[in-house]
Motif scaffolding. Structure first.
Motif, short mmCIF file in Angstrom:
data_model
loop_
_atom_site.label_atom_id
_atom_site.label_comp_id
_atom_site.label_asym_id
_atom_site.label_seq_id
_atom_site.Cartn_x
_atom_site.Cartn_y
_atom_site.Cartn_z
N TYR A 134 0.82 -1.20 0.00
CA TYR A 134 0.00 0.00 0.00
C TYR A 134 0.85 1.25 0.00
N LEU A 135 1.99 1.22 0.69
CA LEU A 135 2.88 2.37 0.69
C LEU A 135 3.45 2.61 -0.71
N GLY A 136 3.93 1.55 -1.36
CA GLY A 136 4.48 1.70 -2.71
C GLY A 136 3.45 2.15 -3.71
N GLY A 137 2.26 1.54 -3.65
CA GLY A 137 1.20 1.96 -4.55
C GLY A 137 0.79 3.40 -4.31
N GLY A 138 0.81 3.81 -3.05
CA GLY A 138 0.44 5.19 -2.73
C GLY A 138 1.45 6.20 -3.22
N ILE A 139 2.73 5.85 -3.12
CA ILE A 139 3.78 6.77 -3.58
C ILE A 139 3.65 7.01 -5.09
N LEU A 140 3.53 5.93 -5.86
CA LEU A 140 3.41 6.11 -7.31
C LEU A 140 2.12 6.85 -7.65
N LEU A 141 1.06 6.54 -6.94
CA LEU A 141 -0.22 7.21 -7.21
C LEU A 141 -0.10 8.71 -6.93
N ALA A 142 0.67 9.08 -5.89
CA ALA A 142 0.86 10.50 -5.60
C ALA A 142 1.58 11.20 -6.75
N VAL A 143 2.57 10.52 -7.32
CA VAL A 143 3.27 11.08 -8.48
C VAL A 143 2.31 11.25 -9.65
N ASN A 144 1.49 10.23 -9.90
CA ASN A 144 0.54 10.30 -11.00
C ASN A 144 -0.53 11.35 -10.75
N LEU A 145 -0.91 11.52 -9.49
CA LEU A 145 -1.86 12.57 -9.14
C LEU A 145 -1.30 13.94 -9.52
N GLY A 146 -0.01 14.14 -9.22
CA GLY A 146 0.62 15.41 -9.59
C GLY A 146 0.61 15.63 -11.09
N ALA A 147 0.90 14.57 -11.86
CA ALA A 147 0.91 14.68 -13.32
C ALA A 147 -0.47 15.01 -13.86
N MET A 148 -1.52 14.43 -13.25
CA MET A 148 -2.86 14.65 -13.76
C MET A 148 -3.47 15.96 -13.27
N GLN A 149 -2.97 16.46 -12.16
CA GLN A 149 -3.44 17.76 -11.67
C GLN A 149 -2.77 18.92 -12.40
N PHE A 150 -1.50 18.74 -12.74
CA PHE A 150 -0.73 19.84 -13.31
C PHE A 150 -0.22 19.50 -14.71
N TYR A 151 -1.00 18.72 -15.45
CA TYR A 151 -0.57 18.26 -16.78
C TYR A 151 -0.29 19.42 -17.71
N ASP A 152 -1.09 20.47 -17.62
CA ASP A 152 -0.92 21.60 -18.53
C ASP A 152 0.39 22.34 -18.26
N GLN A 153 0.72 22.48 -16.98
CA GLN A 153 1.95 23.19 -16.62
C GLN A 153 3.21 22.44 -17.05
N ILE A 154 3.12 21.11 -17.15
CA ILE A 154 4.31 20.35 -17.54
C ILE A 154 4.27 19.95 -19.02
N GLY A 155 3.37 20.59 -19.77
CA GLY A 155 3.35 20.40 -21.21
C GLY A 155 2.71 19.14 -21.71
N LEU A 156 1.73 18.59 -20.97
CA LEU A 156 1.05 17.37 -21.37
C LEU A 156 -0.42 17.64 -21.61
N SER A 157 -1.05 16.80 -22.43
CA SER A 157 -2.51 16.79 -22.49
C SER A 157 -3.01 15.90 -21.35
N TYR A 158 -4.29 16.04 -21.02
CA TYR A 158 -4.85 15.22 -19.94
C TYR A 158 -4.79 13.74 -20.30
N GLU A 159 -5.09 13.43 -21.57
CA GLU A 159 -5.03 12.04 -22.02
C GLU A 159 -3.61 11.50 -21.91
N MET A 160 -2.61 12.30 -22.28
CA MET A 160 -1.23 11.85 -22.20
C MET A 160 -0.83 11.62 -20.74
#
Length: 463
Positions: free
Chosen positions: A182-208
């Motif tokens: 659960y700790l490992g899954g949570g850490i990666l999920l936190a990273v993915n949450l950041g990517a999906m919350q701030f996708y525009d700022q890091i030059g990504l589309s939401y789908e990407m």
């Protein structure tokens, strides 16, 4: 040991060190990234979105798609595709996992078999990066392959618990491994949450951002699998009876399965536990696999909100698994699992009444899920390990995995059918309560110490 027949055994003093127990737990860390990011959060709503783009390409955002998909000539509601896909994956698993267990017990290096199955699943999970547009068919195929490999690798992995932990240590080792997952899954999920919350700022589309999150889960699964594979590399295969090498892998596997099915009547308490586990685990797996779909479709939450939800569940579950492991030291694993089943029933009932858009109330529900999720699963694994006859660990854990994933299609099928009949996910989520009630009643009837004696195992201090 002769070249034709023999018993493959390993020195138990070599296998039950703390180093081996730590290496064991890393596979929970490895595969939980896929289970959490892909299986629990992203794939069901994303697969539904791909299907909606195919069936209703001109539909405005948020509108209901009434068109049907054609899957092998069968009309399928767009909203039912994801649960039906999970159903198909688990039915296929039911046909395959028993053979995996029999092969694993005959395999001289079970950790290499674990690695091969895990890496095949990780490749399928990584290929989900290429899901875009309306190619839901590829998504269905990859989900089935990844879930099958996950279940097959788990058969080999769960059986290793007996090899790395003494009877009195298994609740602790299993709970810590689940907590690490659960700790490992949570850490990666936190990273993915950041990517999906701030996708525009890091030059990504939401789908990407979603596609990269799917890719990261597959890579995480594959890379961290190296730790248990190499950390447990000295463990060798074991079998309770001489193996006829001339029969070959396939013939010998069928012969071993036939022998095991004939012997099952000697272990009635083990069978009763498996029956109980079939029901209450169906409820757990249905809630886990359908929570994201329920939150997005029934309660109107965005995908990013569901990631926050599952992230909260992950970190609460980390503590919950350790808490249940601690409580089991005093109550025993069986009573602690029964407490967990009661709490599961209460949480599902609470989820039914969450108002649409009430994210704060939904998060309170998520806290409840996190507290009971890891503990009930970890202790179910360690409790079952006490009921497995020596030398057939993988084969008996294949029955366990059949109950965990191979027959959990009862719950997802019921969930999908109720939605197709009512067009509403709320009554669909309530169907899981029946599985918890039946499973709990059956578990109360399991005489654990009698089952341990029937299996020929040493009695732990507390069960």
């Amino acid at each position: 040991m002769s070249s034709d027949t023999g018993v493959l055994r390993a020195d138990p003093t070599v296998e039950r060190t703390r180093a081996h127990q730590r290496a064991f737990g890393w596979y929970d860390w490895a595969n939980s990234a896929y289970v959490t990011t892909t299986g629990t959060v992203l794939i069901s709503p994303y697969l539904t979105a791909l299907a909606r783009a195919d069936a209703c390409p001109d539909l405005p955002s948020g509108a209901v798609c009434d068109e049907r998909l054609s899957v092998l000539g069968v009309p399928i509601a767009v909203g039912s595709l994801a649960p039906y896909t999970i159903t198909a994956a688990t039915i296929i698993s039911a046909l395959v996992l028993l053979f995996v267990g029999a092969i694993a017990d005959r395999h001289p290096r079970p950790t290499w078999l674990l690695g091969g199955l895990a890496w095949a699943g990780a490749i399928a999970a990584s290929l989900m990066f290429f899901l875009q547009g309306d190619n839901w068919e590829l998504g269905v195929a990859l989900v089935i392959i990844a879930n099958l490999c996950l279940g097959a690798s788990q058969v080999v992995y769960d059986a290793l618990l007996i090899r790395v932990a003494e009877p009195d240590d298994r609740d602790k080792v299993s709970s810590r491994a689940w907590a690490l997952g659960y700790l490992g899954g949570g850490i990666l999920l936190a990273v993915n949450l950041g990517a999906m919350q701030f996708y525009d700022q890091i030059g990504l589309s939401y789908e990407m951002a979603i596609r990269l999150s799917l890719l990261s889960a597959g890579l995480w699964w594959g890379i961290f699998t190296f730790i248990p594979v190499f950390g447990l590399r000295k463990i060798r295969g074991t079998t309770a009876a001489p193996v006829d090498r001339s029969a070959g892998v396939v013939g010998g596997t069928f012969a071993q399965l036939g022998s095991t099915f004939r012997e099952l009547r000697r272990y009635p308490q083990t069978l009763l536990f498996l029956l109980a586990y079939l029901f209450f685990n169906d409820g757990i797996q249905t809630v886990i696999s359908s929570a994201s779909l329920y939150g997005t479709e029934a309660l109107g939450f965005a995908t990013s909100q569901m990631i926050i939800t599952i992230l909260l569940v992950q970190f609460i579950a980390f503590g919950g698994a350790l808490l249940f492991g601690f409580v089991a030291k005093f109550l025993g694993a069986k009573k602690t699992v029964l407490v967990g089943i009661v709490l599961w029933t209460a949480v599902v009932t609470f989820a039914y009444f969450v108002p649409r858009g009430a994210f704060g109330i939904w998060l309170a529900c998520a806290v409840g899920i996190g507290l009971v999720m890891g503990g009930t699963q970890a202790l179910s694994r360690s409790l079952y390990s006490q009921l497995v006859p020596p030398g057939k660990e993988s084969e008996f854990f294949s029955f366990y995995q059949v109950m965990e994933r191979g027959t959990s299609w009862f719950g997802t099928l019921a969930f999908g059918l109720v939605y197709q009949l009512t067009g509403d996910y709320r009554p669909a989520i309530l169907v899981t309560i029946a599985f918890f009630v039946v499973g709990g009643i059956l578990l109360t009837r399991v005489r654990v110490r009698e089952g341990i004696a029937q299996a020929g195992n040493a009695q732990p201090t507390i069960v």
